[in-house]
Design a protein around this motif. Structure first.
Motif, PDB file in Angstrom:
ATOM      1  N   SER A   1     108.239  34.436  63.833  1.00 38.54           N
ATOM      2  CA  SER A   1     107.671  33.572  62.807  1.00 38.54           C
ATOM      3  C   SER A   1     108.291  33.903  61.448  1.00 38.54           C
ATOM      4  N   GLU A   2     108.729  32.850  60.740  1.00 32.30           N
ATOM      5  CA  GLU A   2     109.303  33.079  59.418  1.00 32.30           C
ATOM      6  C   GLU A   2     108.277  33.694  58.472  1.00 32.30           C
ATOM      7  N   ALA A   3     107.030  33.277  58.572  1.00 34.63           N
ATOM      8  CA  ALA A   3     105.997  33.837  57.696  1.00 34.63           C
ATOM      9  C   ALA A   3     105.840  35.342  57.936  1.00 34.63           C
TER      10      ALA A   3
ATOM     11  N   ARG B   1     116.065  45.595  48.457  1.00 30.87           N
ATOM     12  CA  ARG B   1     116.068  44.131  48.519  1.00 30.87           C
ATOM     13  C   ARG B   1     116.298  43.719  49.969  1.00 30.87           C
ATOM     14  N   ALA B   2     116.049  42.451  50.276  1.00 36.04           N
ATOM     15  CA  ALA B   2     116.157  42.010  51.671  1.00 36.04           C
ATOM     16  C   ALA B   2     116.761  40.612  51.753  1.00 36.04           C
ATOM     17  N   LEU B   3     117.530  40.394  52.809  1.00 34.32           N
ATOM     18  CA  LEU B   3     117.945  39.051  53.197  1.00 34.32           C
ATOM     19  C   LEU B   3     117.168  38.672  54.450  1.00 34.32           C
ATOM     20  N   LEU B   4     116.683  37.444  54.479  1.00 38.00           N
ATOM     21  CA  LEU B   4     116.020  36.892  55.664  1.00 38.00           C
ATOM     22  C   LEU B   4     117.076  36.096  56.416  1.00 38.00           C
ATOM     23  N   THR B   5     117.404  36.502  57.643  1.00 41.15           N
ATOM     24  CA  THR B   5     118.523  35.878  58.350  1.00 41.15           C
ATOM     25  C   THR B   5     118.115  35.373  59.731  1.00 41.15           C
TER      26      THR B   5
ATOM     27  N   ILE C   1     118.664  32.679  55.357  1.00 39.35           N
ATOM     28  CA  ILE C   1     117.537  31.797  55.049  1.00 39.35           C
ATOM     29  C   ILE C   1     117.025  31.997  53.631  1.00 39.35           C
ATOM     30  N   ASP C   2     116.942  33.246  53.188  1.00 32.07           N
ATOM     31  CA  ASP C   2     116.393  33.535  51.870  1.00 32.07           C
ATOM     32  C   ASP C   2     116.754  34.952  51.454  1.00 32.07           C
TER      33      ASP C   2
ATOM     34  N   LYS D   1     115.466  40.020  60.337  1.00 35.42           N
ATOM     35  CA  LYS D   1     115.770  38.946  61.284  1.00 35.42           C
ATOM     36  C   LYS D   1     114.520  38.123  61.597  1.00 35.42           C
ATOM     37  N   VAL D   2     114.736  36.834  61.823  1.00 33.74           N
ATOM     38  CA  VAL D   2     113.647  35.958  62.243  1.00 33.74           C
ATOM     39  C   VAL D   2     114.186  34.961  63.262  1.00 33.74           C
ATOM     40  N   GLY D   3     113.427  34.722  64.318  1.00 29.53           N
ATOM     41  CA  GLY D   3     113.845  33.764  65.336  1.00 29.53           C
ATOM     42  C   GLY D   3     113.587  34.293  66.729  1.00 29.53           C
TER      43      GLY D   3
END
Length: 432
Positions: A219-221, A242-246, A428-429, A210-212
Motif C-alpha cells: 500500500s502506498e499509504a 531523506r527517502a525516495l518512494l519507488t 513516485i515521490d 519500496k511500494v507495490g
C-alpha cells in the motif's frame, strides 16, 4: 525505588492484547533476547503480536534505540581526506525483487568523492540481500573488522560489511522474521533498518522505500508512513535522512537472483544495463551527494567514463573478491516460452521473487545456505513485443526438483496481450 521485573509471557501478553510496551519492558526483552534469556519461540510470538497489533511511535523509537544499544556504535568522524572530514553517506532499500542498486550505486558515489560505510543484509523472504549477491563473487568477504572498515573508508572510500557487532539484537530478530511470516510489519521494518544504519557511522542516509506487489508493503499509504517514520527516527539522532518512494510492482532490471544480479550490475557499471536500474542508481546517487554537500559532479559521467567501474574493482579487491573468476550459474536451466505473439503485460514482482526463492536463491531456515547460481532471467520486459515461441523467462538452479515449485509461483504472474500496459513512474515521490 521499585524495581520492576519482567518475563517473556507477560510482555507477549501485553502486546497480544493490544497494550503499549513500556520503555523498561522493551529494554528488557531486547537485552534478554540478545543474551539468550528470551528464547526464539517467545520472540517469535512477540513479533507476531507486533505484526498484528502494531506499535506506537514511542514504542518504535525505544525498540530501535534498544537494538542500537545491544551492540557497538561506530564513529568515523576522525577520518580525513585531504585534511577534510570524509563525506560519510549511506543508502538503504526496504527490499525488492531484482533490487541490485547498492552494487552499482556505492562505486558511483565513491567516484564522486563521498565515502560509504554500508552495513548490508542478507536475503529476507522473497527479496534478495546485497551480501548474498556480493558473496557470489569468488573470494569476496563481508566479515570485516572495525579497523578494516576504517582502513577501507580512508583508503578507497567504501566498505560493504555484515552488521557484525552493530545491533546484534536486530541480526537475530531479522533472521527470525525471515522464517516466521513477520517481515511485512511496518514497525519491525523501520526499527530493523534504522538500528543498523544509525549505528554504522554515516552522517547522512538516503532511504529507498519500496511500494507495490514485490515490496514488503504493497500500500502506498503504508509505504509513505514507513518512509516518514524512518526519516523521523534518523533526524531524531542527528542524521540527515531523506527517502525516495519507488515502484516495486515489477522487478527491477532483467535479472533476479544472486550472481545473475552481479552480472547485470557489471553491465550498468560498464555504461549499459537496464534503463530502470540506471535511473534509480543515479537518482539515489544525486540524493546522497546532495545530503553531504557535494555538488557540481555528474554521477552519470562516472558510468560513461569508467571511474565507477574502477571503484567497484577497488572495493571488490579490497574485500578479497576476484572479478576474473566466472560468476556461478545454476547447473540446470528451464525456460518459459510465449504461446502467442503480442506485447508483454505487467510482470508481478512477487511472483518472480517467490519463483527465485523456490529455485534456491533464498532461505527457508535461519542461517541457511543460498544457491549463488539460482535465479530468473527475464527476456521480455513489460511493454516489449513478443513473438510466439520465443523464450520469455529462463530459470536456473543446481537442484532441478525445484523447477516445478518455481514454475507454479510464476504461473499467473505475467501475460502476453494485445496492448502495452500503462507506464508507471519508477520514482513516485520524495519524502524529507
Amino acid at each position: 525505588m521499585t524495581q520492576f521485573t519482567f518475563d517473556a509471557p507477560t510482555v507477549i501478553r501485553i502486546k497480544r492484547d493490544g497494550g503499549v510496551l513500556s520503555d523498561a519492558a522493551i529494554d528488557w526483552v531486547i537485552d534478554g533476547y540478545t543474551r539468550g534469556l528470551v528464547h526464539d519461540e517467545q520472540m517469535s510470538a512477540l513479533l507476531m503480536a507486533i505484526f498484528l497489533r502494531g506499535m506506537t511511535p514511542g514504542e518504535i523509537s525505544r525498540w530501535t534505540a534498544a537494538m542500537i544499544d545491544s551492540g557497538e556504535r561506530f564513529d568515523f568522524s576522525d577520518l580525513r581526506r585531504d585534511g577534510k572530514p570524509l563525506r560519510l553517506v549511506d543508502k538503504h532499500s526496504t527490499g525488492g525483487v531484482g533490487d541490485k542498486i547498492t552494487i552499482p550505486l556505492v562505486p558511483v558515489v565513491m567516484a564522486c568523492g563521498a565515502a560509504v560505510p554500508q552495513a548490508a543484509g542478507r536475503g529476507l523472504g522473497h527479496t534478495g540481500g546485497t551480501l548474498d549477491k556480493l558473496e557470489a563473487i569468488a573470494g569476496f568477504t563481508a566479515e570485516l573488522s572495525k579497523d578494516r572498515i576504517r582502513q577501507q573508508l580512508q583508503g578507497i572510500g567504501a566498505a560493504v560489511f555484515a552488521a557484525g557487532d552493530l545491533a546484534p539484537a536486530d541480526r537475530k530478530i531479522y533472521a527470525l522474521r525471515d522464517v516466521t511470516a513477520t517481515t511485512e510489519s511496518l514497525p519491525l521494518i523501520a526499527s530493523s533498518v534504522m538500528s543498523k544504519k544509525l549505528a554504522e557511522g554515516a552522517r547522512a542516509l538516503v532511504l529507498d522505500t519500496k511500494v507495490g506487489r514485490g515490496a514488503f508493503l504493497t500500500s502506498e499509504a503504508e509505504a509513505r508512513e514507513l518512509a516518514a517514520t524512518m526519516v523521523e527516527l534518523g533526524r531524531a539522532q542527528g542524521i540527515d535522512t531523506r527517502a525516495l518512494l519507488t515502484d516495486m510492482d515489477q522487478p527491477l532490471g532483467s535479472a533476479v537472483g544472486n550472481a545473475i544480479e552481479i552480472a547485470e550490475s557489471l553491465d550498468v557499471l560498464a555504461g549499459g544495463g537496464p534503463a530502470d536500474v540506471v535511473e534509480l542508481t543515479l537518482a539515489l546517487a544525486r540524493e546522497m551527494l546532495d545530503a553531504v554537500g557535494i555538488d557540481g559532479v555528474d554521477p552519470a559521467q562516472t558510468l560513461r567514463d569508467g571511474t565507477a567501474m574502477d571503484r567497484f574493482r577497488d572495493l571488490v579487491g579490497a574485500q578479497g573478491g576476484d572479478l576474473l573468476q566466472p560468476l556461478p550459474v545454476g547447473a540446470h536451466a528451464e525456460t518459459v516460452t510465449a504461446s502467442r505473439s503480442g506485447t508483454m503485460g505487467d510482470i508481478d514482482a512477487m511472483a518472480v521473487g517467490m519463483a527465485v526463492w523456490r529455485l534456491g536463491a533464498g532461505r527457508s531456515t535461519p542461517g541457511g545456505q543460498v544457491q549463488f547460481g539460482a535465479g530468473v532471467r527475464i527476456h521480455r520486459r513489460s511493454g516489449e513485443p513478443v513473438v510466439a515461441g520465443e523464450t520469455l523467462f529462463t530459470f536456473y538452479t543446481d537442484t532441478p526438483e525445484r523447477f516445478d515449485g518455481a514454475m507454479a509461483e510464476l504461473d499467473g504472474g505475467w501475460a502476453v496481450g494485445d496492448a502495452a500496459p500503462a507506464p508507471r513512474p519508477l520514482i513516485i515521490d520524495r519524502i524529507t
